[in-house]
Write a protein that holds these residues in place. Structure first.
Motif, PDB file in Angstrom:
ATOM      1  N   ALA A  70      11.473   5.263  -7.879  1.00 35.81           N
ATOM      2  CA  ALA A  70      11.494   4.917  -6.499  1.00 35.81           C
ATOM      3  C   ALA A  70      10.188   3.753  -6.367  1.00 35.81           C
ATOM      4  O   ALA A  70      10.508   2.998  -5.587  1.00 35.81           O
ATOM      5  CB  ALA A  70      10.982   6.109  -5.911  1.00 35.81           C
ATOM      6  N   HIS A  71       9.348   4.024  -6.996  1.00 33.41           N
ATOM      7  CA  HIS A  71       8.128   3.065  -6.585  1.00 33.41           C
ATOM      8  C   HIS A  71       8.529   1.558  -7.256  1.00 33.41           C
ATOM      9  O   HIS A  71       7.854   0.542  -6.846  1.00 33.41           O
ATOM     10  CB  HIS A  71       6.879   3.539  -7.234  1.00 33.41           C
ATOM     11  N   PHE A  75      12.190  -0.472  -1.519  1.00 35.08           N
ATOM     12  CA  PHE A  75      13.001  -0.091  -0.417  1.00 35.08           C
ATOM     13  C   PHE A  75      11.839   0.756   0.556  1.00 35.08           C
ATOM     14  O   PHE A  75      11.033   1.243   0.039  1.00 35.08           O
ATOM     15  CB  PHE A  75      13.842   1.136  -0.509  1.00 35.08           C
ATOM     16  N   TYR A  96      -1.424   0.275   2.651  1.00 37.37           N
ATOM     17  CA  TYR A  96      -1.111   1.002   1.340  1.00 37.37           C
ATOM     18  C   TYR A  96      -0.286   0.247   0.296  1.00 37.37           C
ATOM     19  O   TYR A  96      -0.537   0.120  -0.851  1.00 37.37           O
ATOM     20  CB  TYR A  96      -0.784   2.381   1.609  1.00 37.37           C
ATOM     21  N   GLY A  97       0.932  -0.193   0.740  1.00 38.38           N
ATOM     22  CA  GLY A  97       1.943  -0.599   0.148  1.00 38.38           C
ATOM     23  C   GLY A  97       1.515  -2.053  -0.202  1.00 38.38           C
ATOM     24  O   GLY A  97       1.718  -2.481  -1.421  1.00 38.38           O
ATOM     25  N   ARG A 100      -0.887  -1.853  -3.398  1.00 43.16           N
ATOM     26  CA  ARG A 100       0.101  -1.651  -4.813  1.00 43.16           C
ATOM     27  C   ARG A 100       0.634  -2.904  -5.121  1.00 43.16           C
ATOM     28  O   ARG A 100       1.035  -2.804  -6.301  1.00 43.16           O
ATOM     29  CB  ARG A 100       1.323  -0.583  -4.290  1.00 43.16           C
TER      30      ARG A 100
ATOM     31  N   GLN B 454       5.120   6.814  -3.091  1.00 36.18           N
ATOM     32  CA  GLN B 454       6.170   6.362  -3.921  1.00 36.18           C
ATOM     33  C   GLN B 454       7.036   5.138  -3.703  1.00 36.18           C
ATOM     34  O   GLN B 454       7.255   3.993  -4.041  1.00 36.18           O
ATOM     35  CB  GLN B 454       7.100   7.459  -4.373  1.00 36.18           C
ATOM     36  N   THR B 455       7.600   5.522  -2.275  1.00 43.28           N
ATOM     37  CA  THR B 455       8.347   4.225  -1.648  1.00 43.28           C
ATOM     38  C   THR B 455       7.614   3.126  -1.422  1.00 43.28           C
ATOM     39  O   THR B 455       7.994   2.128  -1.274  1.00 43.28           O
ATOM     40  CB  THR B 455       9.278   4.766  -0.597  1.00 43.28           C
ATOM     41  N   LEU B 456       6.317   3.057  -1.374  1.00 42.21           N
ATOM     42  CA  LEU B 456       5.548   2.044  -1.042  1.00 42.21           C
ATOM     43  C   LEU B 456       4.855   1.267  -2.201  1.00 42.21           C
ATOM     44  O   LEU B 456       4.176   0.696  -2.228  1.00 42.21           O
ATOM     45  CB  LEU B 456       4.311   2.438  -0.059  1.00 42.21           C
ATOM     46  N   GLY B 457       5.373   1.791  -3.421  1.00 45.18           N
ATOM     47  CA  GLY B 457       5.214   1.148  -4.513  1.00 45.18           C
ATOM     48  C   GLY B 457       4.119   1.873  -5.375  1.00 45.18           C
ATOM     49  O   GLY B 457       3.737   1.310  -6.467  1.00 45.18           O
ATOM     50  N   ALA B 458       3.803   3.031  -5.202  1.00 42.95           N
ATOM     51  CA  ALA B 458       2.819   3.851  -5.887  1.00 42.95           C
ATOM     52  C   ALA B 458       3.527   4.480  -6.976  1.00 42.95           C
ATOM     53  O   ALA B 458       4.352   5.261  -7.167  1.00 42.95           O
ATOM     54  CB  ALA B 458       1.940   4.605  -5.062  1.00 42.95           C
TER      55      ALA B 458
END
Lengths: 338, 553
Positions: A70-71, A75, A96-97, A100, B454-458
């Motif tokens: 997922a990460h 999406f 946050y995103g 990352r 997770q969906t934000l890339g973590a």
């Protein structure tokens, strides 16, 4: 751009998706519309990579993404409960995103500010997310999922927890923001009016899969099945063998439709008093019910042959129980498969 | 995916290995020593145990004093719980919170506090003698069962009060009002409505108080002496004074089995308790009539006196020497008093305790965090982990300490001479407290937060560091403080494993009490006050950090 091919999923022994296929074009907002429990959310979770046990294929630009965690998918997913991080500020949530992805501080700050402007939350950056109103939370969640510039944005009932008034306004705003960003999006809802407002195309789902995929107007005017018609709130659906229909169909010259499975008498073709269309058929009926909806009345009338017709009118010159004139246009008669 | 699974396997192994080596293995050793003292199955210890009136008497006395403690505790706590649940008044939260203080106070401190209050030369006797110019002691409680029971009530009052008050507030008072409308008077209300309604809470609190009193060690050892030996004290005497290991092991086995039975009963009462609390809202009103106010006042006074009198007596005794305010007792802590059997100065024990507590806290936190994730996980085994990690709580400290010295005294694991054995034994006792503090926080983190990350890339590690840990902060802090306090005050196990230079504060206090002469006694008082202050500070931290209404005990 995104292809979902024949995907099935089960929670334990209970099937939650059966052979669902779907295709999302670049820059398009597709709505998944269906009753709760029909697997809409599960489909989103599969696409996002949060559910990994499923049958079938999910491709993005032709590439199978089953093995991509997922990460790494890039999406965006906006959760039904928003899932805002309670220990971070508004800006912290949105950033946050970006963090990352290893962006620099200055870049992140700039990006956060521009996103806050886009969703209309200027000057709220240092606020605690717990202190926000429902509508504000929704905007933060949207900004957060938009921030890393996702390839595909998914929204799970994004307006579900808000009150009705806010919903109409925010649905339009959501569409504008997604379109401005030029994103492909999948929008999940169980409310057809919300879907009409937001979507380029709507996929009506039930547990068996996608029942119809069409533009909102097409969907409304030409529902492909009795299930879809009923789900869109079109209640004048009769089994074609129903003897009460016979005379009406004959008079409208549609007698040949009697061998379809279902007949929909579309409310858009029914009017109070004399019809506008020249070939419309005028009937006498008894007014059974009238519900005032603000911009119009929702009427129910029963014809001499006991057909119950539901339609709308701007004014109501009669009382319940009165005999009224109702005209039905030939275009209103739609044969439907099962 | 494969690597993550592998990593998780290794992490999960740590707390299980710890439990296996430092809990299961010592316990099995006890079984071994009691059932096969010379390598062959030999039940003579048991036969001796069961045919001796003396040991049967010990068991009966253990049960008797626990039952008596439970009865008195419930009798006092129930009316107070009624007052706290029924009425809203200023300082109520404070009172309820203060009443929990004894929970973190070490047994040695409490025992000594009651001795300074009610003993032959205690504060109360002194006061009465001066006031009425008597030449005898009006209160003669020293070395009596009553003294032990009073100390047990002090300990357990808060436990019972919290359980019953919580349940009562949840159940509400509408049923009672209905009964009143139907003609029930006050007596009928208690007999036919309140007590039957409260049964699950009374049962649950009763079993818990019984367990605590059944395994009480420090209080009985210091206030009672060998004349009032319970199973726990008897194990200690047999192992340390008589060196009769098979008999001590047999007694431990009896202790383990009784505890197991009681824990099973407790768990079943717990379930019923939660069922009833599921649907309820709190209702408390203001006290209006004179009678209501009087009742409330009595309850508040009772709680305050029970709570503070012994602690104040201890503090006063430690700073008043011959009628003068004098801190000489504290100054003397830096040196070893003459004639003392201690190997080190009392002050060095403070450093020992701090060092051990920090180590135990660190290990318990690491293991406790992993264990909490294991319990919260949705794997097929997650149901087993919770009761498994709570087992040390259901084993008496003396049994643990005894198990340690008979199991860990030879290769491959010879820790007998190492100071490490002390923080390890404390970790075992503290682990359930850490888990019980972390779990409520862990359960409030919705799955969608981690998924959003997770969906934000973590990556999974990212999400652990940026989502879980910050959100667990409070729980971790409470758990850490609990672990620290438990370690500082631990007595039963430490008495077995702490040797010579590596003794801890509670052990030093006990040894000082055994030394002849007033100098040692005064040092013991000063040490107790130091320990009490450390624990009181920890208590303040815990109470401030604890999420309102969330305490899984």
């Amino acid at each position: 751009m995104l292809q979902v091919v024949n995907v099935s999923h089960a929670y334990g022994d209970i099937a939650s998706l059966r052979h669902v296929s779907l295709e999302v074009e670049p820059g398009e907002i597709d709505c998944l519309l269906g009753p709760s429990g029909c697997g809409k959310t599960t489909l989103l979770r599969i696409i996002a990579g949060l559910e990994t046990e499923y049958d079938g294929i999910v491709r993005i630009n032709g590439e199978d993404i089953r093995a991509t965690p997922a990460h790494k998918r890039g999406f965006g997913l906006m959760f039904q409960d928003f899932a805002l991080f309670p220990h971070l500020s508004v800006a912290g949530n949105i950033a946050y995103g970006l963090k990352r992805r290893g962006l620099g501080r200055g870049e992140i700050r700039e990006s956060v500010q521009s996103l806050l402007r886009r969703v209309g939350l200027n000057n709220l950056d240092e606020r605690d997310v717990a202190s926000l109103s429902g509508g504000q939370k929704q905007r933060v969640a949207l900004a957060r999922s938009l921030a890393p510039n996702p390839r595909l944005l998914m929204l799970d009932e994004p307006l579900g927890s808000l009150d009705a008034q806010l919903r109409d306004q925010l649905a339009l705003e959501l569409r504008r923001i997604i379109k401005d960003a030029g994103l492909s999006a999948i929008y999940v809802t169980h409310d057809h009016r919300e879907a009409y407002a937001v979507a380029d195309r709507i996929a009506v789902m039930d547990i068996g899969g996608v029942r119809q995929l069409d533009k909102p107007f097409q969907l409304y005017r030409q529902p492909a099945s009795a299930y879809v018609a009923r789900f869109l709130g079109l209640t004048n659906v009769y089994s074609a063998g129903d003897s009460r229909l016979e005379r009406l169909l004959d008079q409208l010259g549609k007698g040949n439709l009697l061998n379809a499975a279902w007949i929909l008498i579309h409310p858009a073709g029914i009017s109070f008093g004399a019809g506008a269309a020249k070939d419309a058929l005028e009937l006498t009926a008894t007014l059974e019910d009238a519900v005032f909806r603000g911009e119009h009345y929702q009427l129910t009338a029963v014809t001499g042959s006991e057909l119950r017709l539901s339609f709308t009118a701007r004014d109501l010159p009669s009382k319940i129980g009165d005999a009224i004139r109702v005209s039905v246009s030939p275009d209103a008669i739609l044969p439907l498969p099962d | 995916m494969q690597r993550a699974r592998c990593l998780r396997g290794i992490l999960y192994f740590a707390p299980l290995a710890f439990l296996g080596v430092f809990y299961v293995y010592p316990l099995l050793s006890i079984f071994d020593v009691s059932l096969r003292p010379a390598g062959l199955l030999d039940l003579s210890s048991f036969v001796r145990l069961l045919s001796s009136d003396y040991y049967i008497g010990t068991l009966l006395f253990t049960i008797y004093q626990a039952a008596l403690s439970t009865a008195v505790t419930l009798l006092l706590a129930t009316p107070c719980a009624f007052a706290l649940a029924r009425y809203q008044f200023r300082g109520k939260t404070m009172l309820l919170s203060l009443a929990t203080l004894p929970f973190v106070l070490p047994t040695v401190v409490v025992a000594l506090a009651f001795a300074t209050l009610l003993g032959a030369n205690g504060l109360l006797n002194d006061a009465l003698r001066t006031l009425f110019t008597l030449d005898y002691e009006p209160i003669q409680l020293e070395r009596t069962l009553a003294m032990i029971i009073i100390a047990h009530v002090f300990y357990n009052f808060a436990v019972a009060l919290r359980i019953i008050t919580g349940y009562w507030s949840a159940v509400g008072f509408s049923v009672e009002e209905a009964a009143r409308c139907l003609g029930a008077d006050e007596l009928a209300l208690w007999r036919e409505i309140r007590l039957p309604l409260l049964r699950p809470a009374l049962l649950s609190a009763g079993v818990l108080v019984f367990i605590f009193s059944f395994t009480s060690f420090g209080v009985i050892l210091i206030l009672g002496g060998i004349r009032f030996a319970t199973l726990e004290v008897q194990i200690y005497y047999q192992a340390v004074s008589m060196f009769n290991l098979p008999l001590a092991a047999a007694l431990s086995l009896v202790q383990i089995l009784s505890m197991l039975a009681m824990m099973i009963i407790y768990t079943s009462t717990q379930k019923r308790l939660q069922l009833a609390i599921a649907s309820a809202k709190s209702v408390a009103k203001r006290a209006r009539t004179l009678r209501e106010r009087l009742g409330l006042g009595i309850c508040a006074a009772l709680i305050s006196i029970l709570l503070f009198a012994p602690l104040v007596a201890l503090a006063l005794r430690s700073v008043v020497v011959a009628g003068q305010l004098d801190f000489a007792n504290y100054a003397s802590l830096a040196e070893k008093s003459r004639g003392s059997l201690l190997f080190i100065a009392p002050l060095d024990a403070v450093f020992n305790s701090l060092r051990f507590a920090l180590i135990a806290m660190t290990i318990a936190l690491c293991l406790g965090l992993i264990a909490s994730y294991m319990i919260e996980g949705r794997g097929p085994l997650s149901r087993i982990w919770d009761p498994l990690f709570m087992l040390p709580l259901a084993t008496s400290a003396v049994t643990l300490g005894f198990g340690f010295i008979i199991a860990l005294d030879e290769p491959p694991l010879n820790l007998r001479a190492s100071w490490l054995i002390i923080p390890i034994s404390h970790t075992l006792v503290a682990l359930p407290f850490v888990i019980r503090s972390v779990l409520p926080s862990l359960r409030t983190i919705p799955r969608s937060l981690r998924e959003a990350a997770q969906t934000l890339g973590a990556t999974p590690v990212d999400s652990l560091l940026t989502i879980d840990l910050p959100l667990l902060g409070r729980g971790i802090a409470v758990g850490a403080t609990f672990a620290f306090t438990v370690s500082m005050g631990e007595f039963g196990a430490s008495l077995f494993v702490a040797q010579r230079e590596s003794v801890t504060i509670p052990v030093v206090i006990y040894r000082l009490l055994g030394d002849p002469g007033m100098a040692s006694y005064r040092q013991a008082l000063a040490m107790s006050v130091v320990l009490m202050l450390v624990c009181a500070c920890a208590f303040v931290v815990i109470e401030r950090l604890r999420i309102a209404g969330v305490g899984e005990f």
